[in-house]
Design a protein around this motif. Structure first.
Motif, PDB file in Angstrom:
ATOM      1  N   CYS A   1      -7.393  -8.672   6.499  1.00  0.00           N
ATOM      2  CA  CYS A   1      -8.198  -7.467   6.301  1.00  0.00           C
ATOM      3  C   CYS A   1      -8.950  -7.229   7.604  1.00  0.00           C
ATOM      4  O   CYS A   1      -9.823  -8.024   7.967  1.00  0.00           O
ATOM      5  CB  CYS A   1      -9.156  -7.685   5.142  1.00  0.00           C
ATOM      6  N   ALA A   2      -8.591  -6.173   8.279  1.00  0.00           N
ATOM      7  CA  ALA A   2      -9.210  -5.849   9.559  1.00  0.00           C
ATOM      8  C   ALA A   2     -10.166  -4.678   9.382  1.00  0.00           C
ATOM      9  O   ALA A   2      -9.821  -3.675   8.766  1.00  0.00           O
ATOM     10  CB  ALA A   2      -8.129  -5.499  10.583  1.00  0.00           C
ATOM     11  N   ALA A   3     -11.349  -4.834   9.942  1.00  0.00           N
ATOM     12  CA  ALA A   3     -12.376  -3.807   9.800  1.00  0.00           C
ATOM     13  C   ALA A   3     -12.655  -3.118  11.122  1.00  0.00           C
ATOM     14  O   ALA A   3     -12.549  -3.727  12.190  1.00  0.00           O
ATOM     15  CB  ALA A   3     -13.665  -4.419   9.270  1.00  0.00           C
ATOM     16  N   SER A   4     -13.025  -1.875  11.016  1.00  0.00           N
ATOM     17  CA  SER A   4     -13.480  -1.138  12.189  1.00  0.00           C
ATOM     18  C   SER A   4     -14.629  -0.242  11.757  1.00  0.00           C
ATOM     19  O   SER A   4     -14.764   0.092  10.580  1.00  0.00           O
ATOM     20  CB  SER A   4     -12.347  -0.285  12.780  1.00  0.00           C
ATOM     21  N   GLY A   5     -15.465   0.095  12.719  1.00  0.00           N
ATOM     22  CA  GLY A   5     -16.561   1.010  12.438  1.00  0.00           C
ATOM     23  C   GLY A   5     -17.819   0.360  11.912  1.00  0.00           C
ATOM     24  O   GLY A   5     -18.774   1.052  11.542  1.00  0.00           O
ATOM     25  N   THR A   6     -17.855  -0.962  11.863  1.00  0.00           N
ATOM     26  CA  THR A   6     -19.049  -1.641  11.392  1.00  0.00           C
ATOM     27  C   THR A   6     -19.070  -3.057  11.947  1.00  0.00           C
ATOM     28  O   THR A   6     -18.041  -3.583  12.378  1.00  0.00           O
ATOM     29  CB  THR A   6     -19.105  -1.691   9.862  1.00  0.00           C
ATOM     30  N   THR A   7     -20.251  -3.652  11.892  1.00  0.00           N
ATOM     31  CA  THR A   7     -20.361  -5.070  12.245  1.00  0.00           C
ATOM     32  C   THR A   7     -19.924  -5.873  11.033  1.00  0.00           C
ATOM     33  O   THR A   7     -20.625  -5.939  10.029  1.00  0.00           O
ATOM     34  CB  THR A   7     -21.811  -5.433  12.619  1.00  0.00           C
ATOM     35  N   PHE A   8     -18.793  -6.440  11.132  1.00  0.00           N
ATOM     36  CA  PHE A   8     -18.157  -7.102  10.001  1.00  0.00           C
ATOM     37  C   PHE A   8     -18.851  -8.402   9.630  1.00  0.00           C
ATOM     38  O   PHE A   8     -18.876  -8.796   8.476  1.00  0.00           O
ATOM     39  CB  PHE A   8     -16.701  -7.373  10.394  1.00  0.00           C
ATOM     40  N   SER A   9     -19.410  -9.048  10.621  1.00  0.00           N
ATOM     41  CA  SER A   9     -19.882 -10.420  10.428  1.00  0.00           C
ATOM     42  C   SER A   9     -21.033 -10.510   9.432  1.00  0.00           C
ATOM     43  O   SER A   9     -21.257 -11.570   8.852  1.00  0.00           O
ATOM     44  CB  SER A   9     -20.300 -11.022  11.765  1.00  0.00           C
ATOM     45  N   ASP A  10     -21.782  -9.430   9.217  1.00  0.00           N
ATOM     46  CA  ASP A  10     -22.915  -9.505   8.301  1.00  0.00           C
ATOM     47  C   ASP A  10     -22.584  -8.936   6.920  1.00  0.00           C
ATOM     48  O   ASP A  10     -23.488  -8.664   6.134  1.00  0.00           O
ATOM     49  CB  ASP A  10     -24.136  -8.786   8.889  1.00  0.00           C
ATOM     50  N   HIS A  11     -21.307  -8.768   6.638  1.00  0.00           N
ATOM     51  CA  HIS A  11     -20.871  -8.262   5.348  1.00  0.00           C
ATOM     52  C   HIS A  11     -20.254  -9.356   4.487  1.00  0.00           C
ATOM     53  O   HIS A  11     -19.627 -10.280   4.996  1.00  0.00           O
ATOM     54  CB  HIS A  11     -19.821  -7.155   5.519  1.00  0.00           C
ATOM     55  N   VAL A  12     -20.440  -9.217   3.188  1.00  0.00           N
ATOM     56  CA  VAL A  12     -19.667  -9.997   2.234  1.00  0.00           C
ATOM     57  C   VAL A  12     -18.314  -9.306   2.101  1.00  0.00           C
ATOM     58  O   VAL A  12     -18.250  -8.089   1.909  1.00  0.00           O
ATOM     59  CB  VAL A  12     -20.355 -10.047   0.856  1.00  0.00           C
ATOM     60  N   ILE A  13     -17.247 -10.080   2.205  1.00  0.00           N
ATOM     61  CA  ILE A  13     -15.905  -9.520   2.074  1.00  0.00           C
ATOM     62  C   ILE A  13     -15.245 -10.110   0.833  1.00  0.00           C
ATOM     63  O   ILE A  13     -15.297 -11.324   0.619  1.00  0.00           O
ATOM     64  CB  ILE A  13     -15.040  -9.848   3.301  1.00  0.00           C
ATOM     65  N   ALA A  14     -14.659  -9.261   0.058  1.00  0.00           N
ATOM     66  CA  ALA A  14     -13.995  -9.703  -1.166  1.00  0.00           C
ATOM     67  C   ALA A  14     -12.534  -9.297  -1.161  1.00  0.00           C
ATOM     68  O   ALA A  14     -12.139  -8.338  -0.508  1.00  0.00           O
ATOM     69  CB  ALA A  14     -14.674  -9.100  -2.389  1.00  0.00           C
ATOM     70  N   TRP A  15     -11.764 -10.052  -1.899  1.00  0.00           N
ATOM     71  CA  TRP A  15     -10.378  -9.686  -2.191  1.00  0.00           C
ATOM     72  C   TRP A  15     -10.273  -9.434  -3.691  1.00  0.00           C
ATOM     73  O   TRP A  15     -10.745 -10.239  -4.505  1.00  0.00           O
ATOM     74  CB  TRP A  15      -9.412 -10.793  -1.785  1.00  0.00           C
ATOM     75  N   PHE A  16      -9.654  -8.326  -4.016  1.00  0.00           N
ATOM     76  CA  PHE A  16      -9.344  -7.977  -5.395  1.00  0.00           C
ATOM     77  C   PHE A  16      -7.846  -7.769  -5.494  1.00  0.00           C
ATOM     78  O   PHE A  16      -7.175  -7.527  -4.492  1.00  0.00           O
ATOM     79  CB  PHE A  16     -10.063  -6.693  -5.819  1.00  0.00           C
ATOM     80  N   ARG A  17      -7.326  -7.829  -6.697  1.00  0.00           N
ATOM     81  CA  ARG A  17      -5.916  -7.528  -6.892  1.00  0.00           C
ATOM     82  C   ARG A  17      -5.746  -6.758  -8.191  1.00  0.00           C
ATOM     83  O   ARG A  17      -6.543  -6.883  -9.117  1.00  0.00           O
ATOM     84  CB  ARG A  17      -5.073  -8.797  -6.911  1.00  0.00           C
ATOM     85  N   GLN A  18      -4.696  -5.981  -8.209  1.00  0.00           N
ATOM     86  CA  GLN A  18      -4.384  -5.218  -9.401  1.00  0.00           C
ATOM     87  C   GLN A  18      -2.894  -5.273  -9.663  1.00  0.00           C
ATOM     88  O   GLN A  18      -2.094  -4.762  -8.865  1.00  0.00           O
ATOM     89  CB  GLN A  18      -4.837  -3.768  -9.274  1.00  0.00           C
ATOM     90  N   ALA A  19      -2.537  -5.920 -10.744  1.00  0.00           N
ATOM     91  CA  ALA A  19      -1.148  -5.963 -11.169  1.00  0.00           C
ATOM     92  C   ALA A  19      -0.824  -4.679 -11.936  1.00  0.00           C
ATOM     93  O   ALA A  19      -1.717  -4.029 -12.481  1.00  0.00           O
ATOM     94  CB  ALA A  19      -0.899  -7.180 -12.046  1.00  0.00           C
TER      95      ALA A  19
END
Length: 123
Positions: free
Chosen positions: A22-40
């Motif tokens: 998951c690549a981010a742009s437009g923000t400082t990524f390091s201070d964010h909580v990052i989650a993974w979700f899935r949908q079957a």
């Protein structure tokens, strides 16, 4: 404008491994909580796991011990390493980001979302 872009999905046989990114742009990524979700297909969105800004990982019971989340802040990227994949892991996987989230598994807590990448596990 914040953008999250997932990559790494594909087809794999049961027991195999994949690494999603998951690549981010437009923000400082390091201070964010990052989650993974899935949908079957035909099912609700399911929380897979999250990684805090301190790199502390948290996992759903269904993937704990098989999946690992890591982050590369210098590359503004978070990875989801998936091992011992099973057909029930087949889904579209999306990453999401938030600066603060009260409940890690709550979709409403995440402000930014990617479009998703598809993972298919054959038996």
């Amino acid at each position: 404008q914040v953008q999250l872009v997932e990559s790494g999905g594909g087809f794999v046989q049961a027991g195999g491994s994949l690494r999603l990114s998951c690549a981010a742009s437009g923000t400082t990524f390091s201070d964010h909580v990052i989650a993974w979700f899935r949908q079957a297909q035909g099912k609700e969105l399911e929380w897979v796991g999250s990684i805090g800004s301190d790199s502390s990982p948290y996992y759903a019971a269904s993937v704990r011990g098989r999946f690992t989340i890591s982050r590369e802040n210098t590359k503004n990227t978070v990875h989801l390493h998936m091992n011992r994949l099973q057909p029930e892991d087949t889904a579209v996987y999306s990453c999401a980001a938030a600066k603060f989230v009260l409940r890690l598994a709550d979709t409403q807590g995440y402000k930014y979302w990617g479009q998703g990448t598809e993972v298919t596990v054959s038996s």
